[in-house]
Write an enzyme that holds these catalytic residues in place. Structure first.
Site, mmCIF file in Angstrom:
data_model
loop_
_atom_site.group_PDB
_atom_site.id
_atom_site.type_symbol
_atom_site.label_atom_id
_atom_site.label_comp_id
_atom_site.label_asym_id
_atom_site.label_seq_id
_atom_site.Cartn_x
_atom_site.Cartn_y
_atom_site.Cartn_z
ATOM 1 N N HIS A 61 0.766 -1.253 0.095
ATOM 2 C CA HIS A 61 0.022 -0.111 0.121
ATOM 3 C C HIS A 61 0.709 1.338 0.005
ATOM 4 O O HIS A 61 0.817 2.167 -0.857
ATOM 5 C CB HIS A 61 -0.900 -0.136 1.078
ATOM 6 C CG HIS A 61 -1.652 1.204 1.492
ATOM 7 N ND1 HIS A 61 -3.057 1.230 1.179
ATOM 8 C CD2 HIS A 61 -1.197 2.535 1.896
ATOM 9 C CE1 HIS A 61 -3.592 2.441 1.728
ATOM 10 N NE2 HIS A 61 -2.391 3.308 2.035
ATOM 11 N N GLU A 62 1.714 1.222 0.860
ATOM 12 C CA GLU A 62 2.664 2.525 0.755
ATOM 13 C C GLU A 62 3.754 2.594 -0.102
ATOM 14 O O GLU A 62 4.031 3.815 -0.779
ATOM 15 C CB GLU A 62 3.317 2.562 2.244
ATOM 16 C CG GLU A 62 2.533 2.564 3.751
ATOM 17 C CD GLU A 62 1.688 3.746 3.615
ATOM 18 O OE1 GLU A 62 1.747 4.774 2.978
ATOM 19 O OE2 GLU A 62 0.399 3.552 4.136
#
Length: 275
Positions: A61-62
């Site tokens: 996600h990051e």
């Protein structure tokens, strides 16, 4: 005379920490697959698979935020180590990793975890929206892929057995069932993470998608609430009516895949081996 220059290492390079987390996820999955379904070893496998698998998707996600910004021209994300997928690089380890895991253990909620800092103000509104949405999009894709695998390949995880002496039928887990139930629960967490992240609450990715469309004065007013975005979500989710609507929506989205929602509930039960 000839000169040789050291070649620049690829910007995207998975760190040993990330690879170790992936290895723990695989090890947990193997345990959940091969262990006796009702054994403590199977429960340990489910726990490792879900926790480490959640950290893997948090890193992805990051990384998606950072990679999108890097491709748009923000070179600082490489210097900060965001492109290595190292979970320790994404904000504070306690708040970014430990706290979300605690909430998974307590309530089965996939909270937004880490954070990367990008110079989004240097980009056009379209790129800003793309950077903000790329993270939740990863959770959505992971959830869809996991549910597709369960839907296509998972056998029925439950069977019936007669109790000796009474003849009554009891439900029992079939072989490999802990693995499929854990994967269902992990998919459920991806959906909750996507929905929570996409909400237009200051500090969440959904607000980042909306922010470029707001006036300067409105952005200034809402900026002061960004540090409290997570607390705002907590308060909303602890409201019974909102909590009910939220989880009804999550289960509705989950069952669009054709996988029964109670599979994720059973996966959550196996995950919380201490109860």
């Amino acid at each position: 005379m000839t000169y040789s220059f050291p070649q620049r290492r690829a910007a995207v390079r998975p760190s040993p920490v990330f690879l170790a987390v992936v290895a723990v996820t695989v090890a947990g999955g193997v345990l959940a697959w091969i262990a006796e379904p009702n054994s403590n070893l199977a429960r340990v496998g489910v726990f490792l698979m879900v926790v480490a698998g959640w950290v893997v998707t948090l890193c992805l996600h990051e990384f998606a935020h950072a990679f999108t910004a890097w491709r748009a021209g923000d070179q600082d994300v490489e210097m900060r180590g965001y492109l290595t997928l190292n979970p320790l690089k994404y904000s504070h380890p306690l708040l970014s990793i430990v706290l979300p895991i605690v909430f998974i253990a307590l309530g089965g909620i996939g909270l937004p975890g880490g954070a990367v800092y990008v110079h989004s103000h240097n980009f056009s509104p379209r790129i800003q929206r793309l950077i903000s949405f790329s993270g939740p999009a990863v959770n959505l894709v992971c959830g869809i892929v996991m549910l597709a695998i369960v839907r296509l390949f998972a056998p029925e995880p439950f069977g019936f057995a007669a109790e000796p002496g009474s003849g009554r039928l009891t439900v029992e887990l079939l072989p490999q069932a802990p693995f499929w139930l854990a994967l269902s629960f992990l998919a459920f967490l991806q959906i909750t993470a996507f929905v929570l992240n996409i909400l237009p609450v200051p500090g969440m990715d959904g607000y980042g998608v909306l922010e470029p469309s707001l006036s300067y004065k409105t952005r200034q007013t809402l900026d002061q609430f960004k540090p409290f975005g997570m607390l705002i979500l907590f308060a909303l989710l602890f409201t019974p009516q909102i909590n009910r609507v939220f989880f009804d929506s999550i289960y509705w989205l989950f069952e669009l895949s054709g996988v029964p929602s109670y599979w994720s509930g059973q996966g959550s039960r196996l995950f919380r081996f201490w109860t």
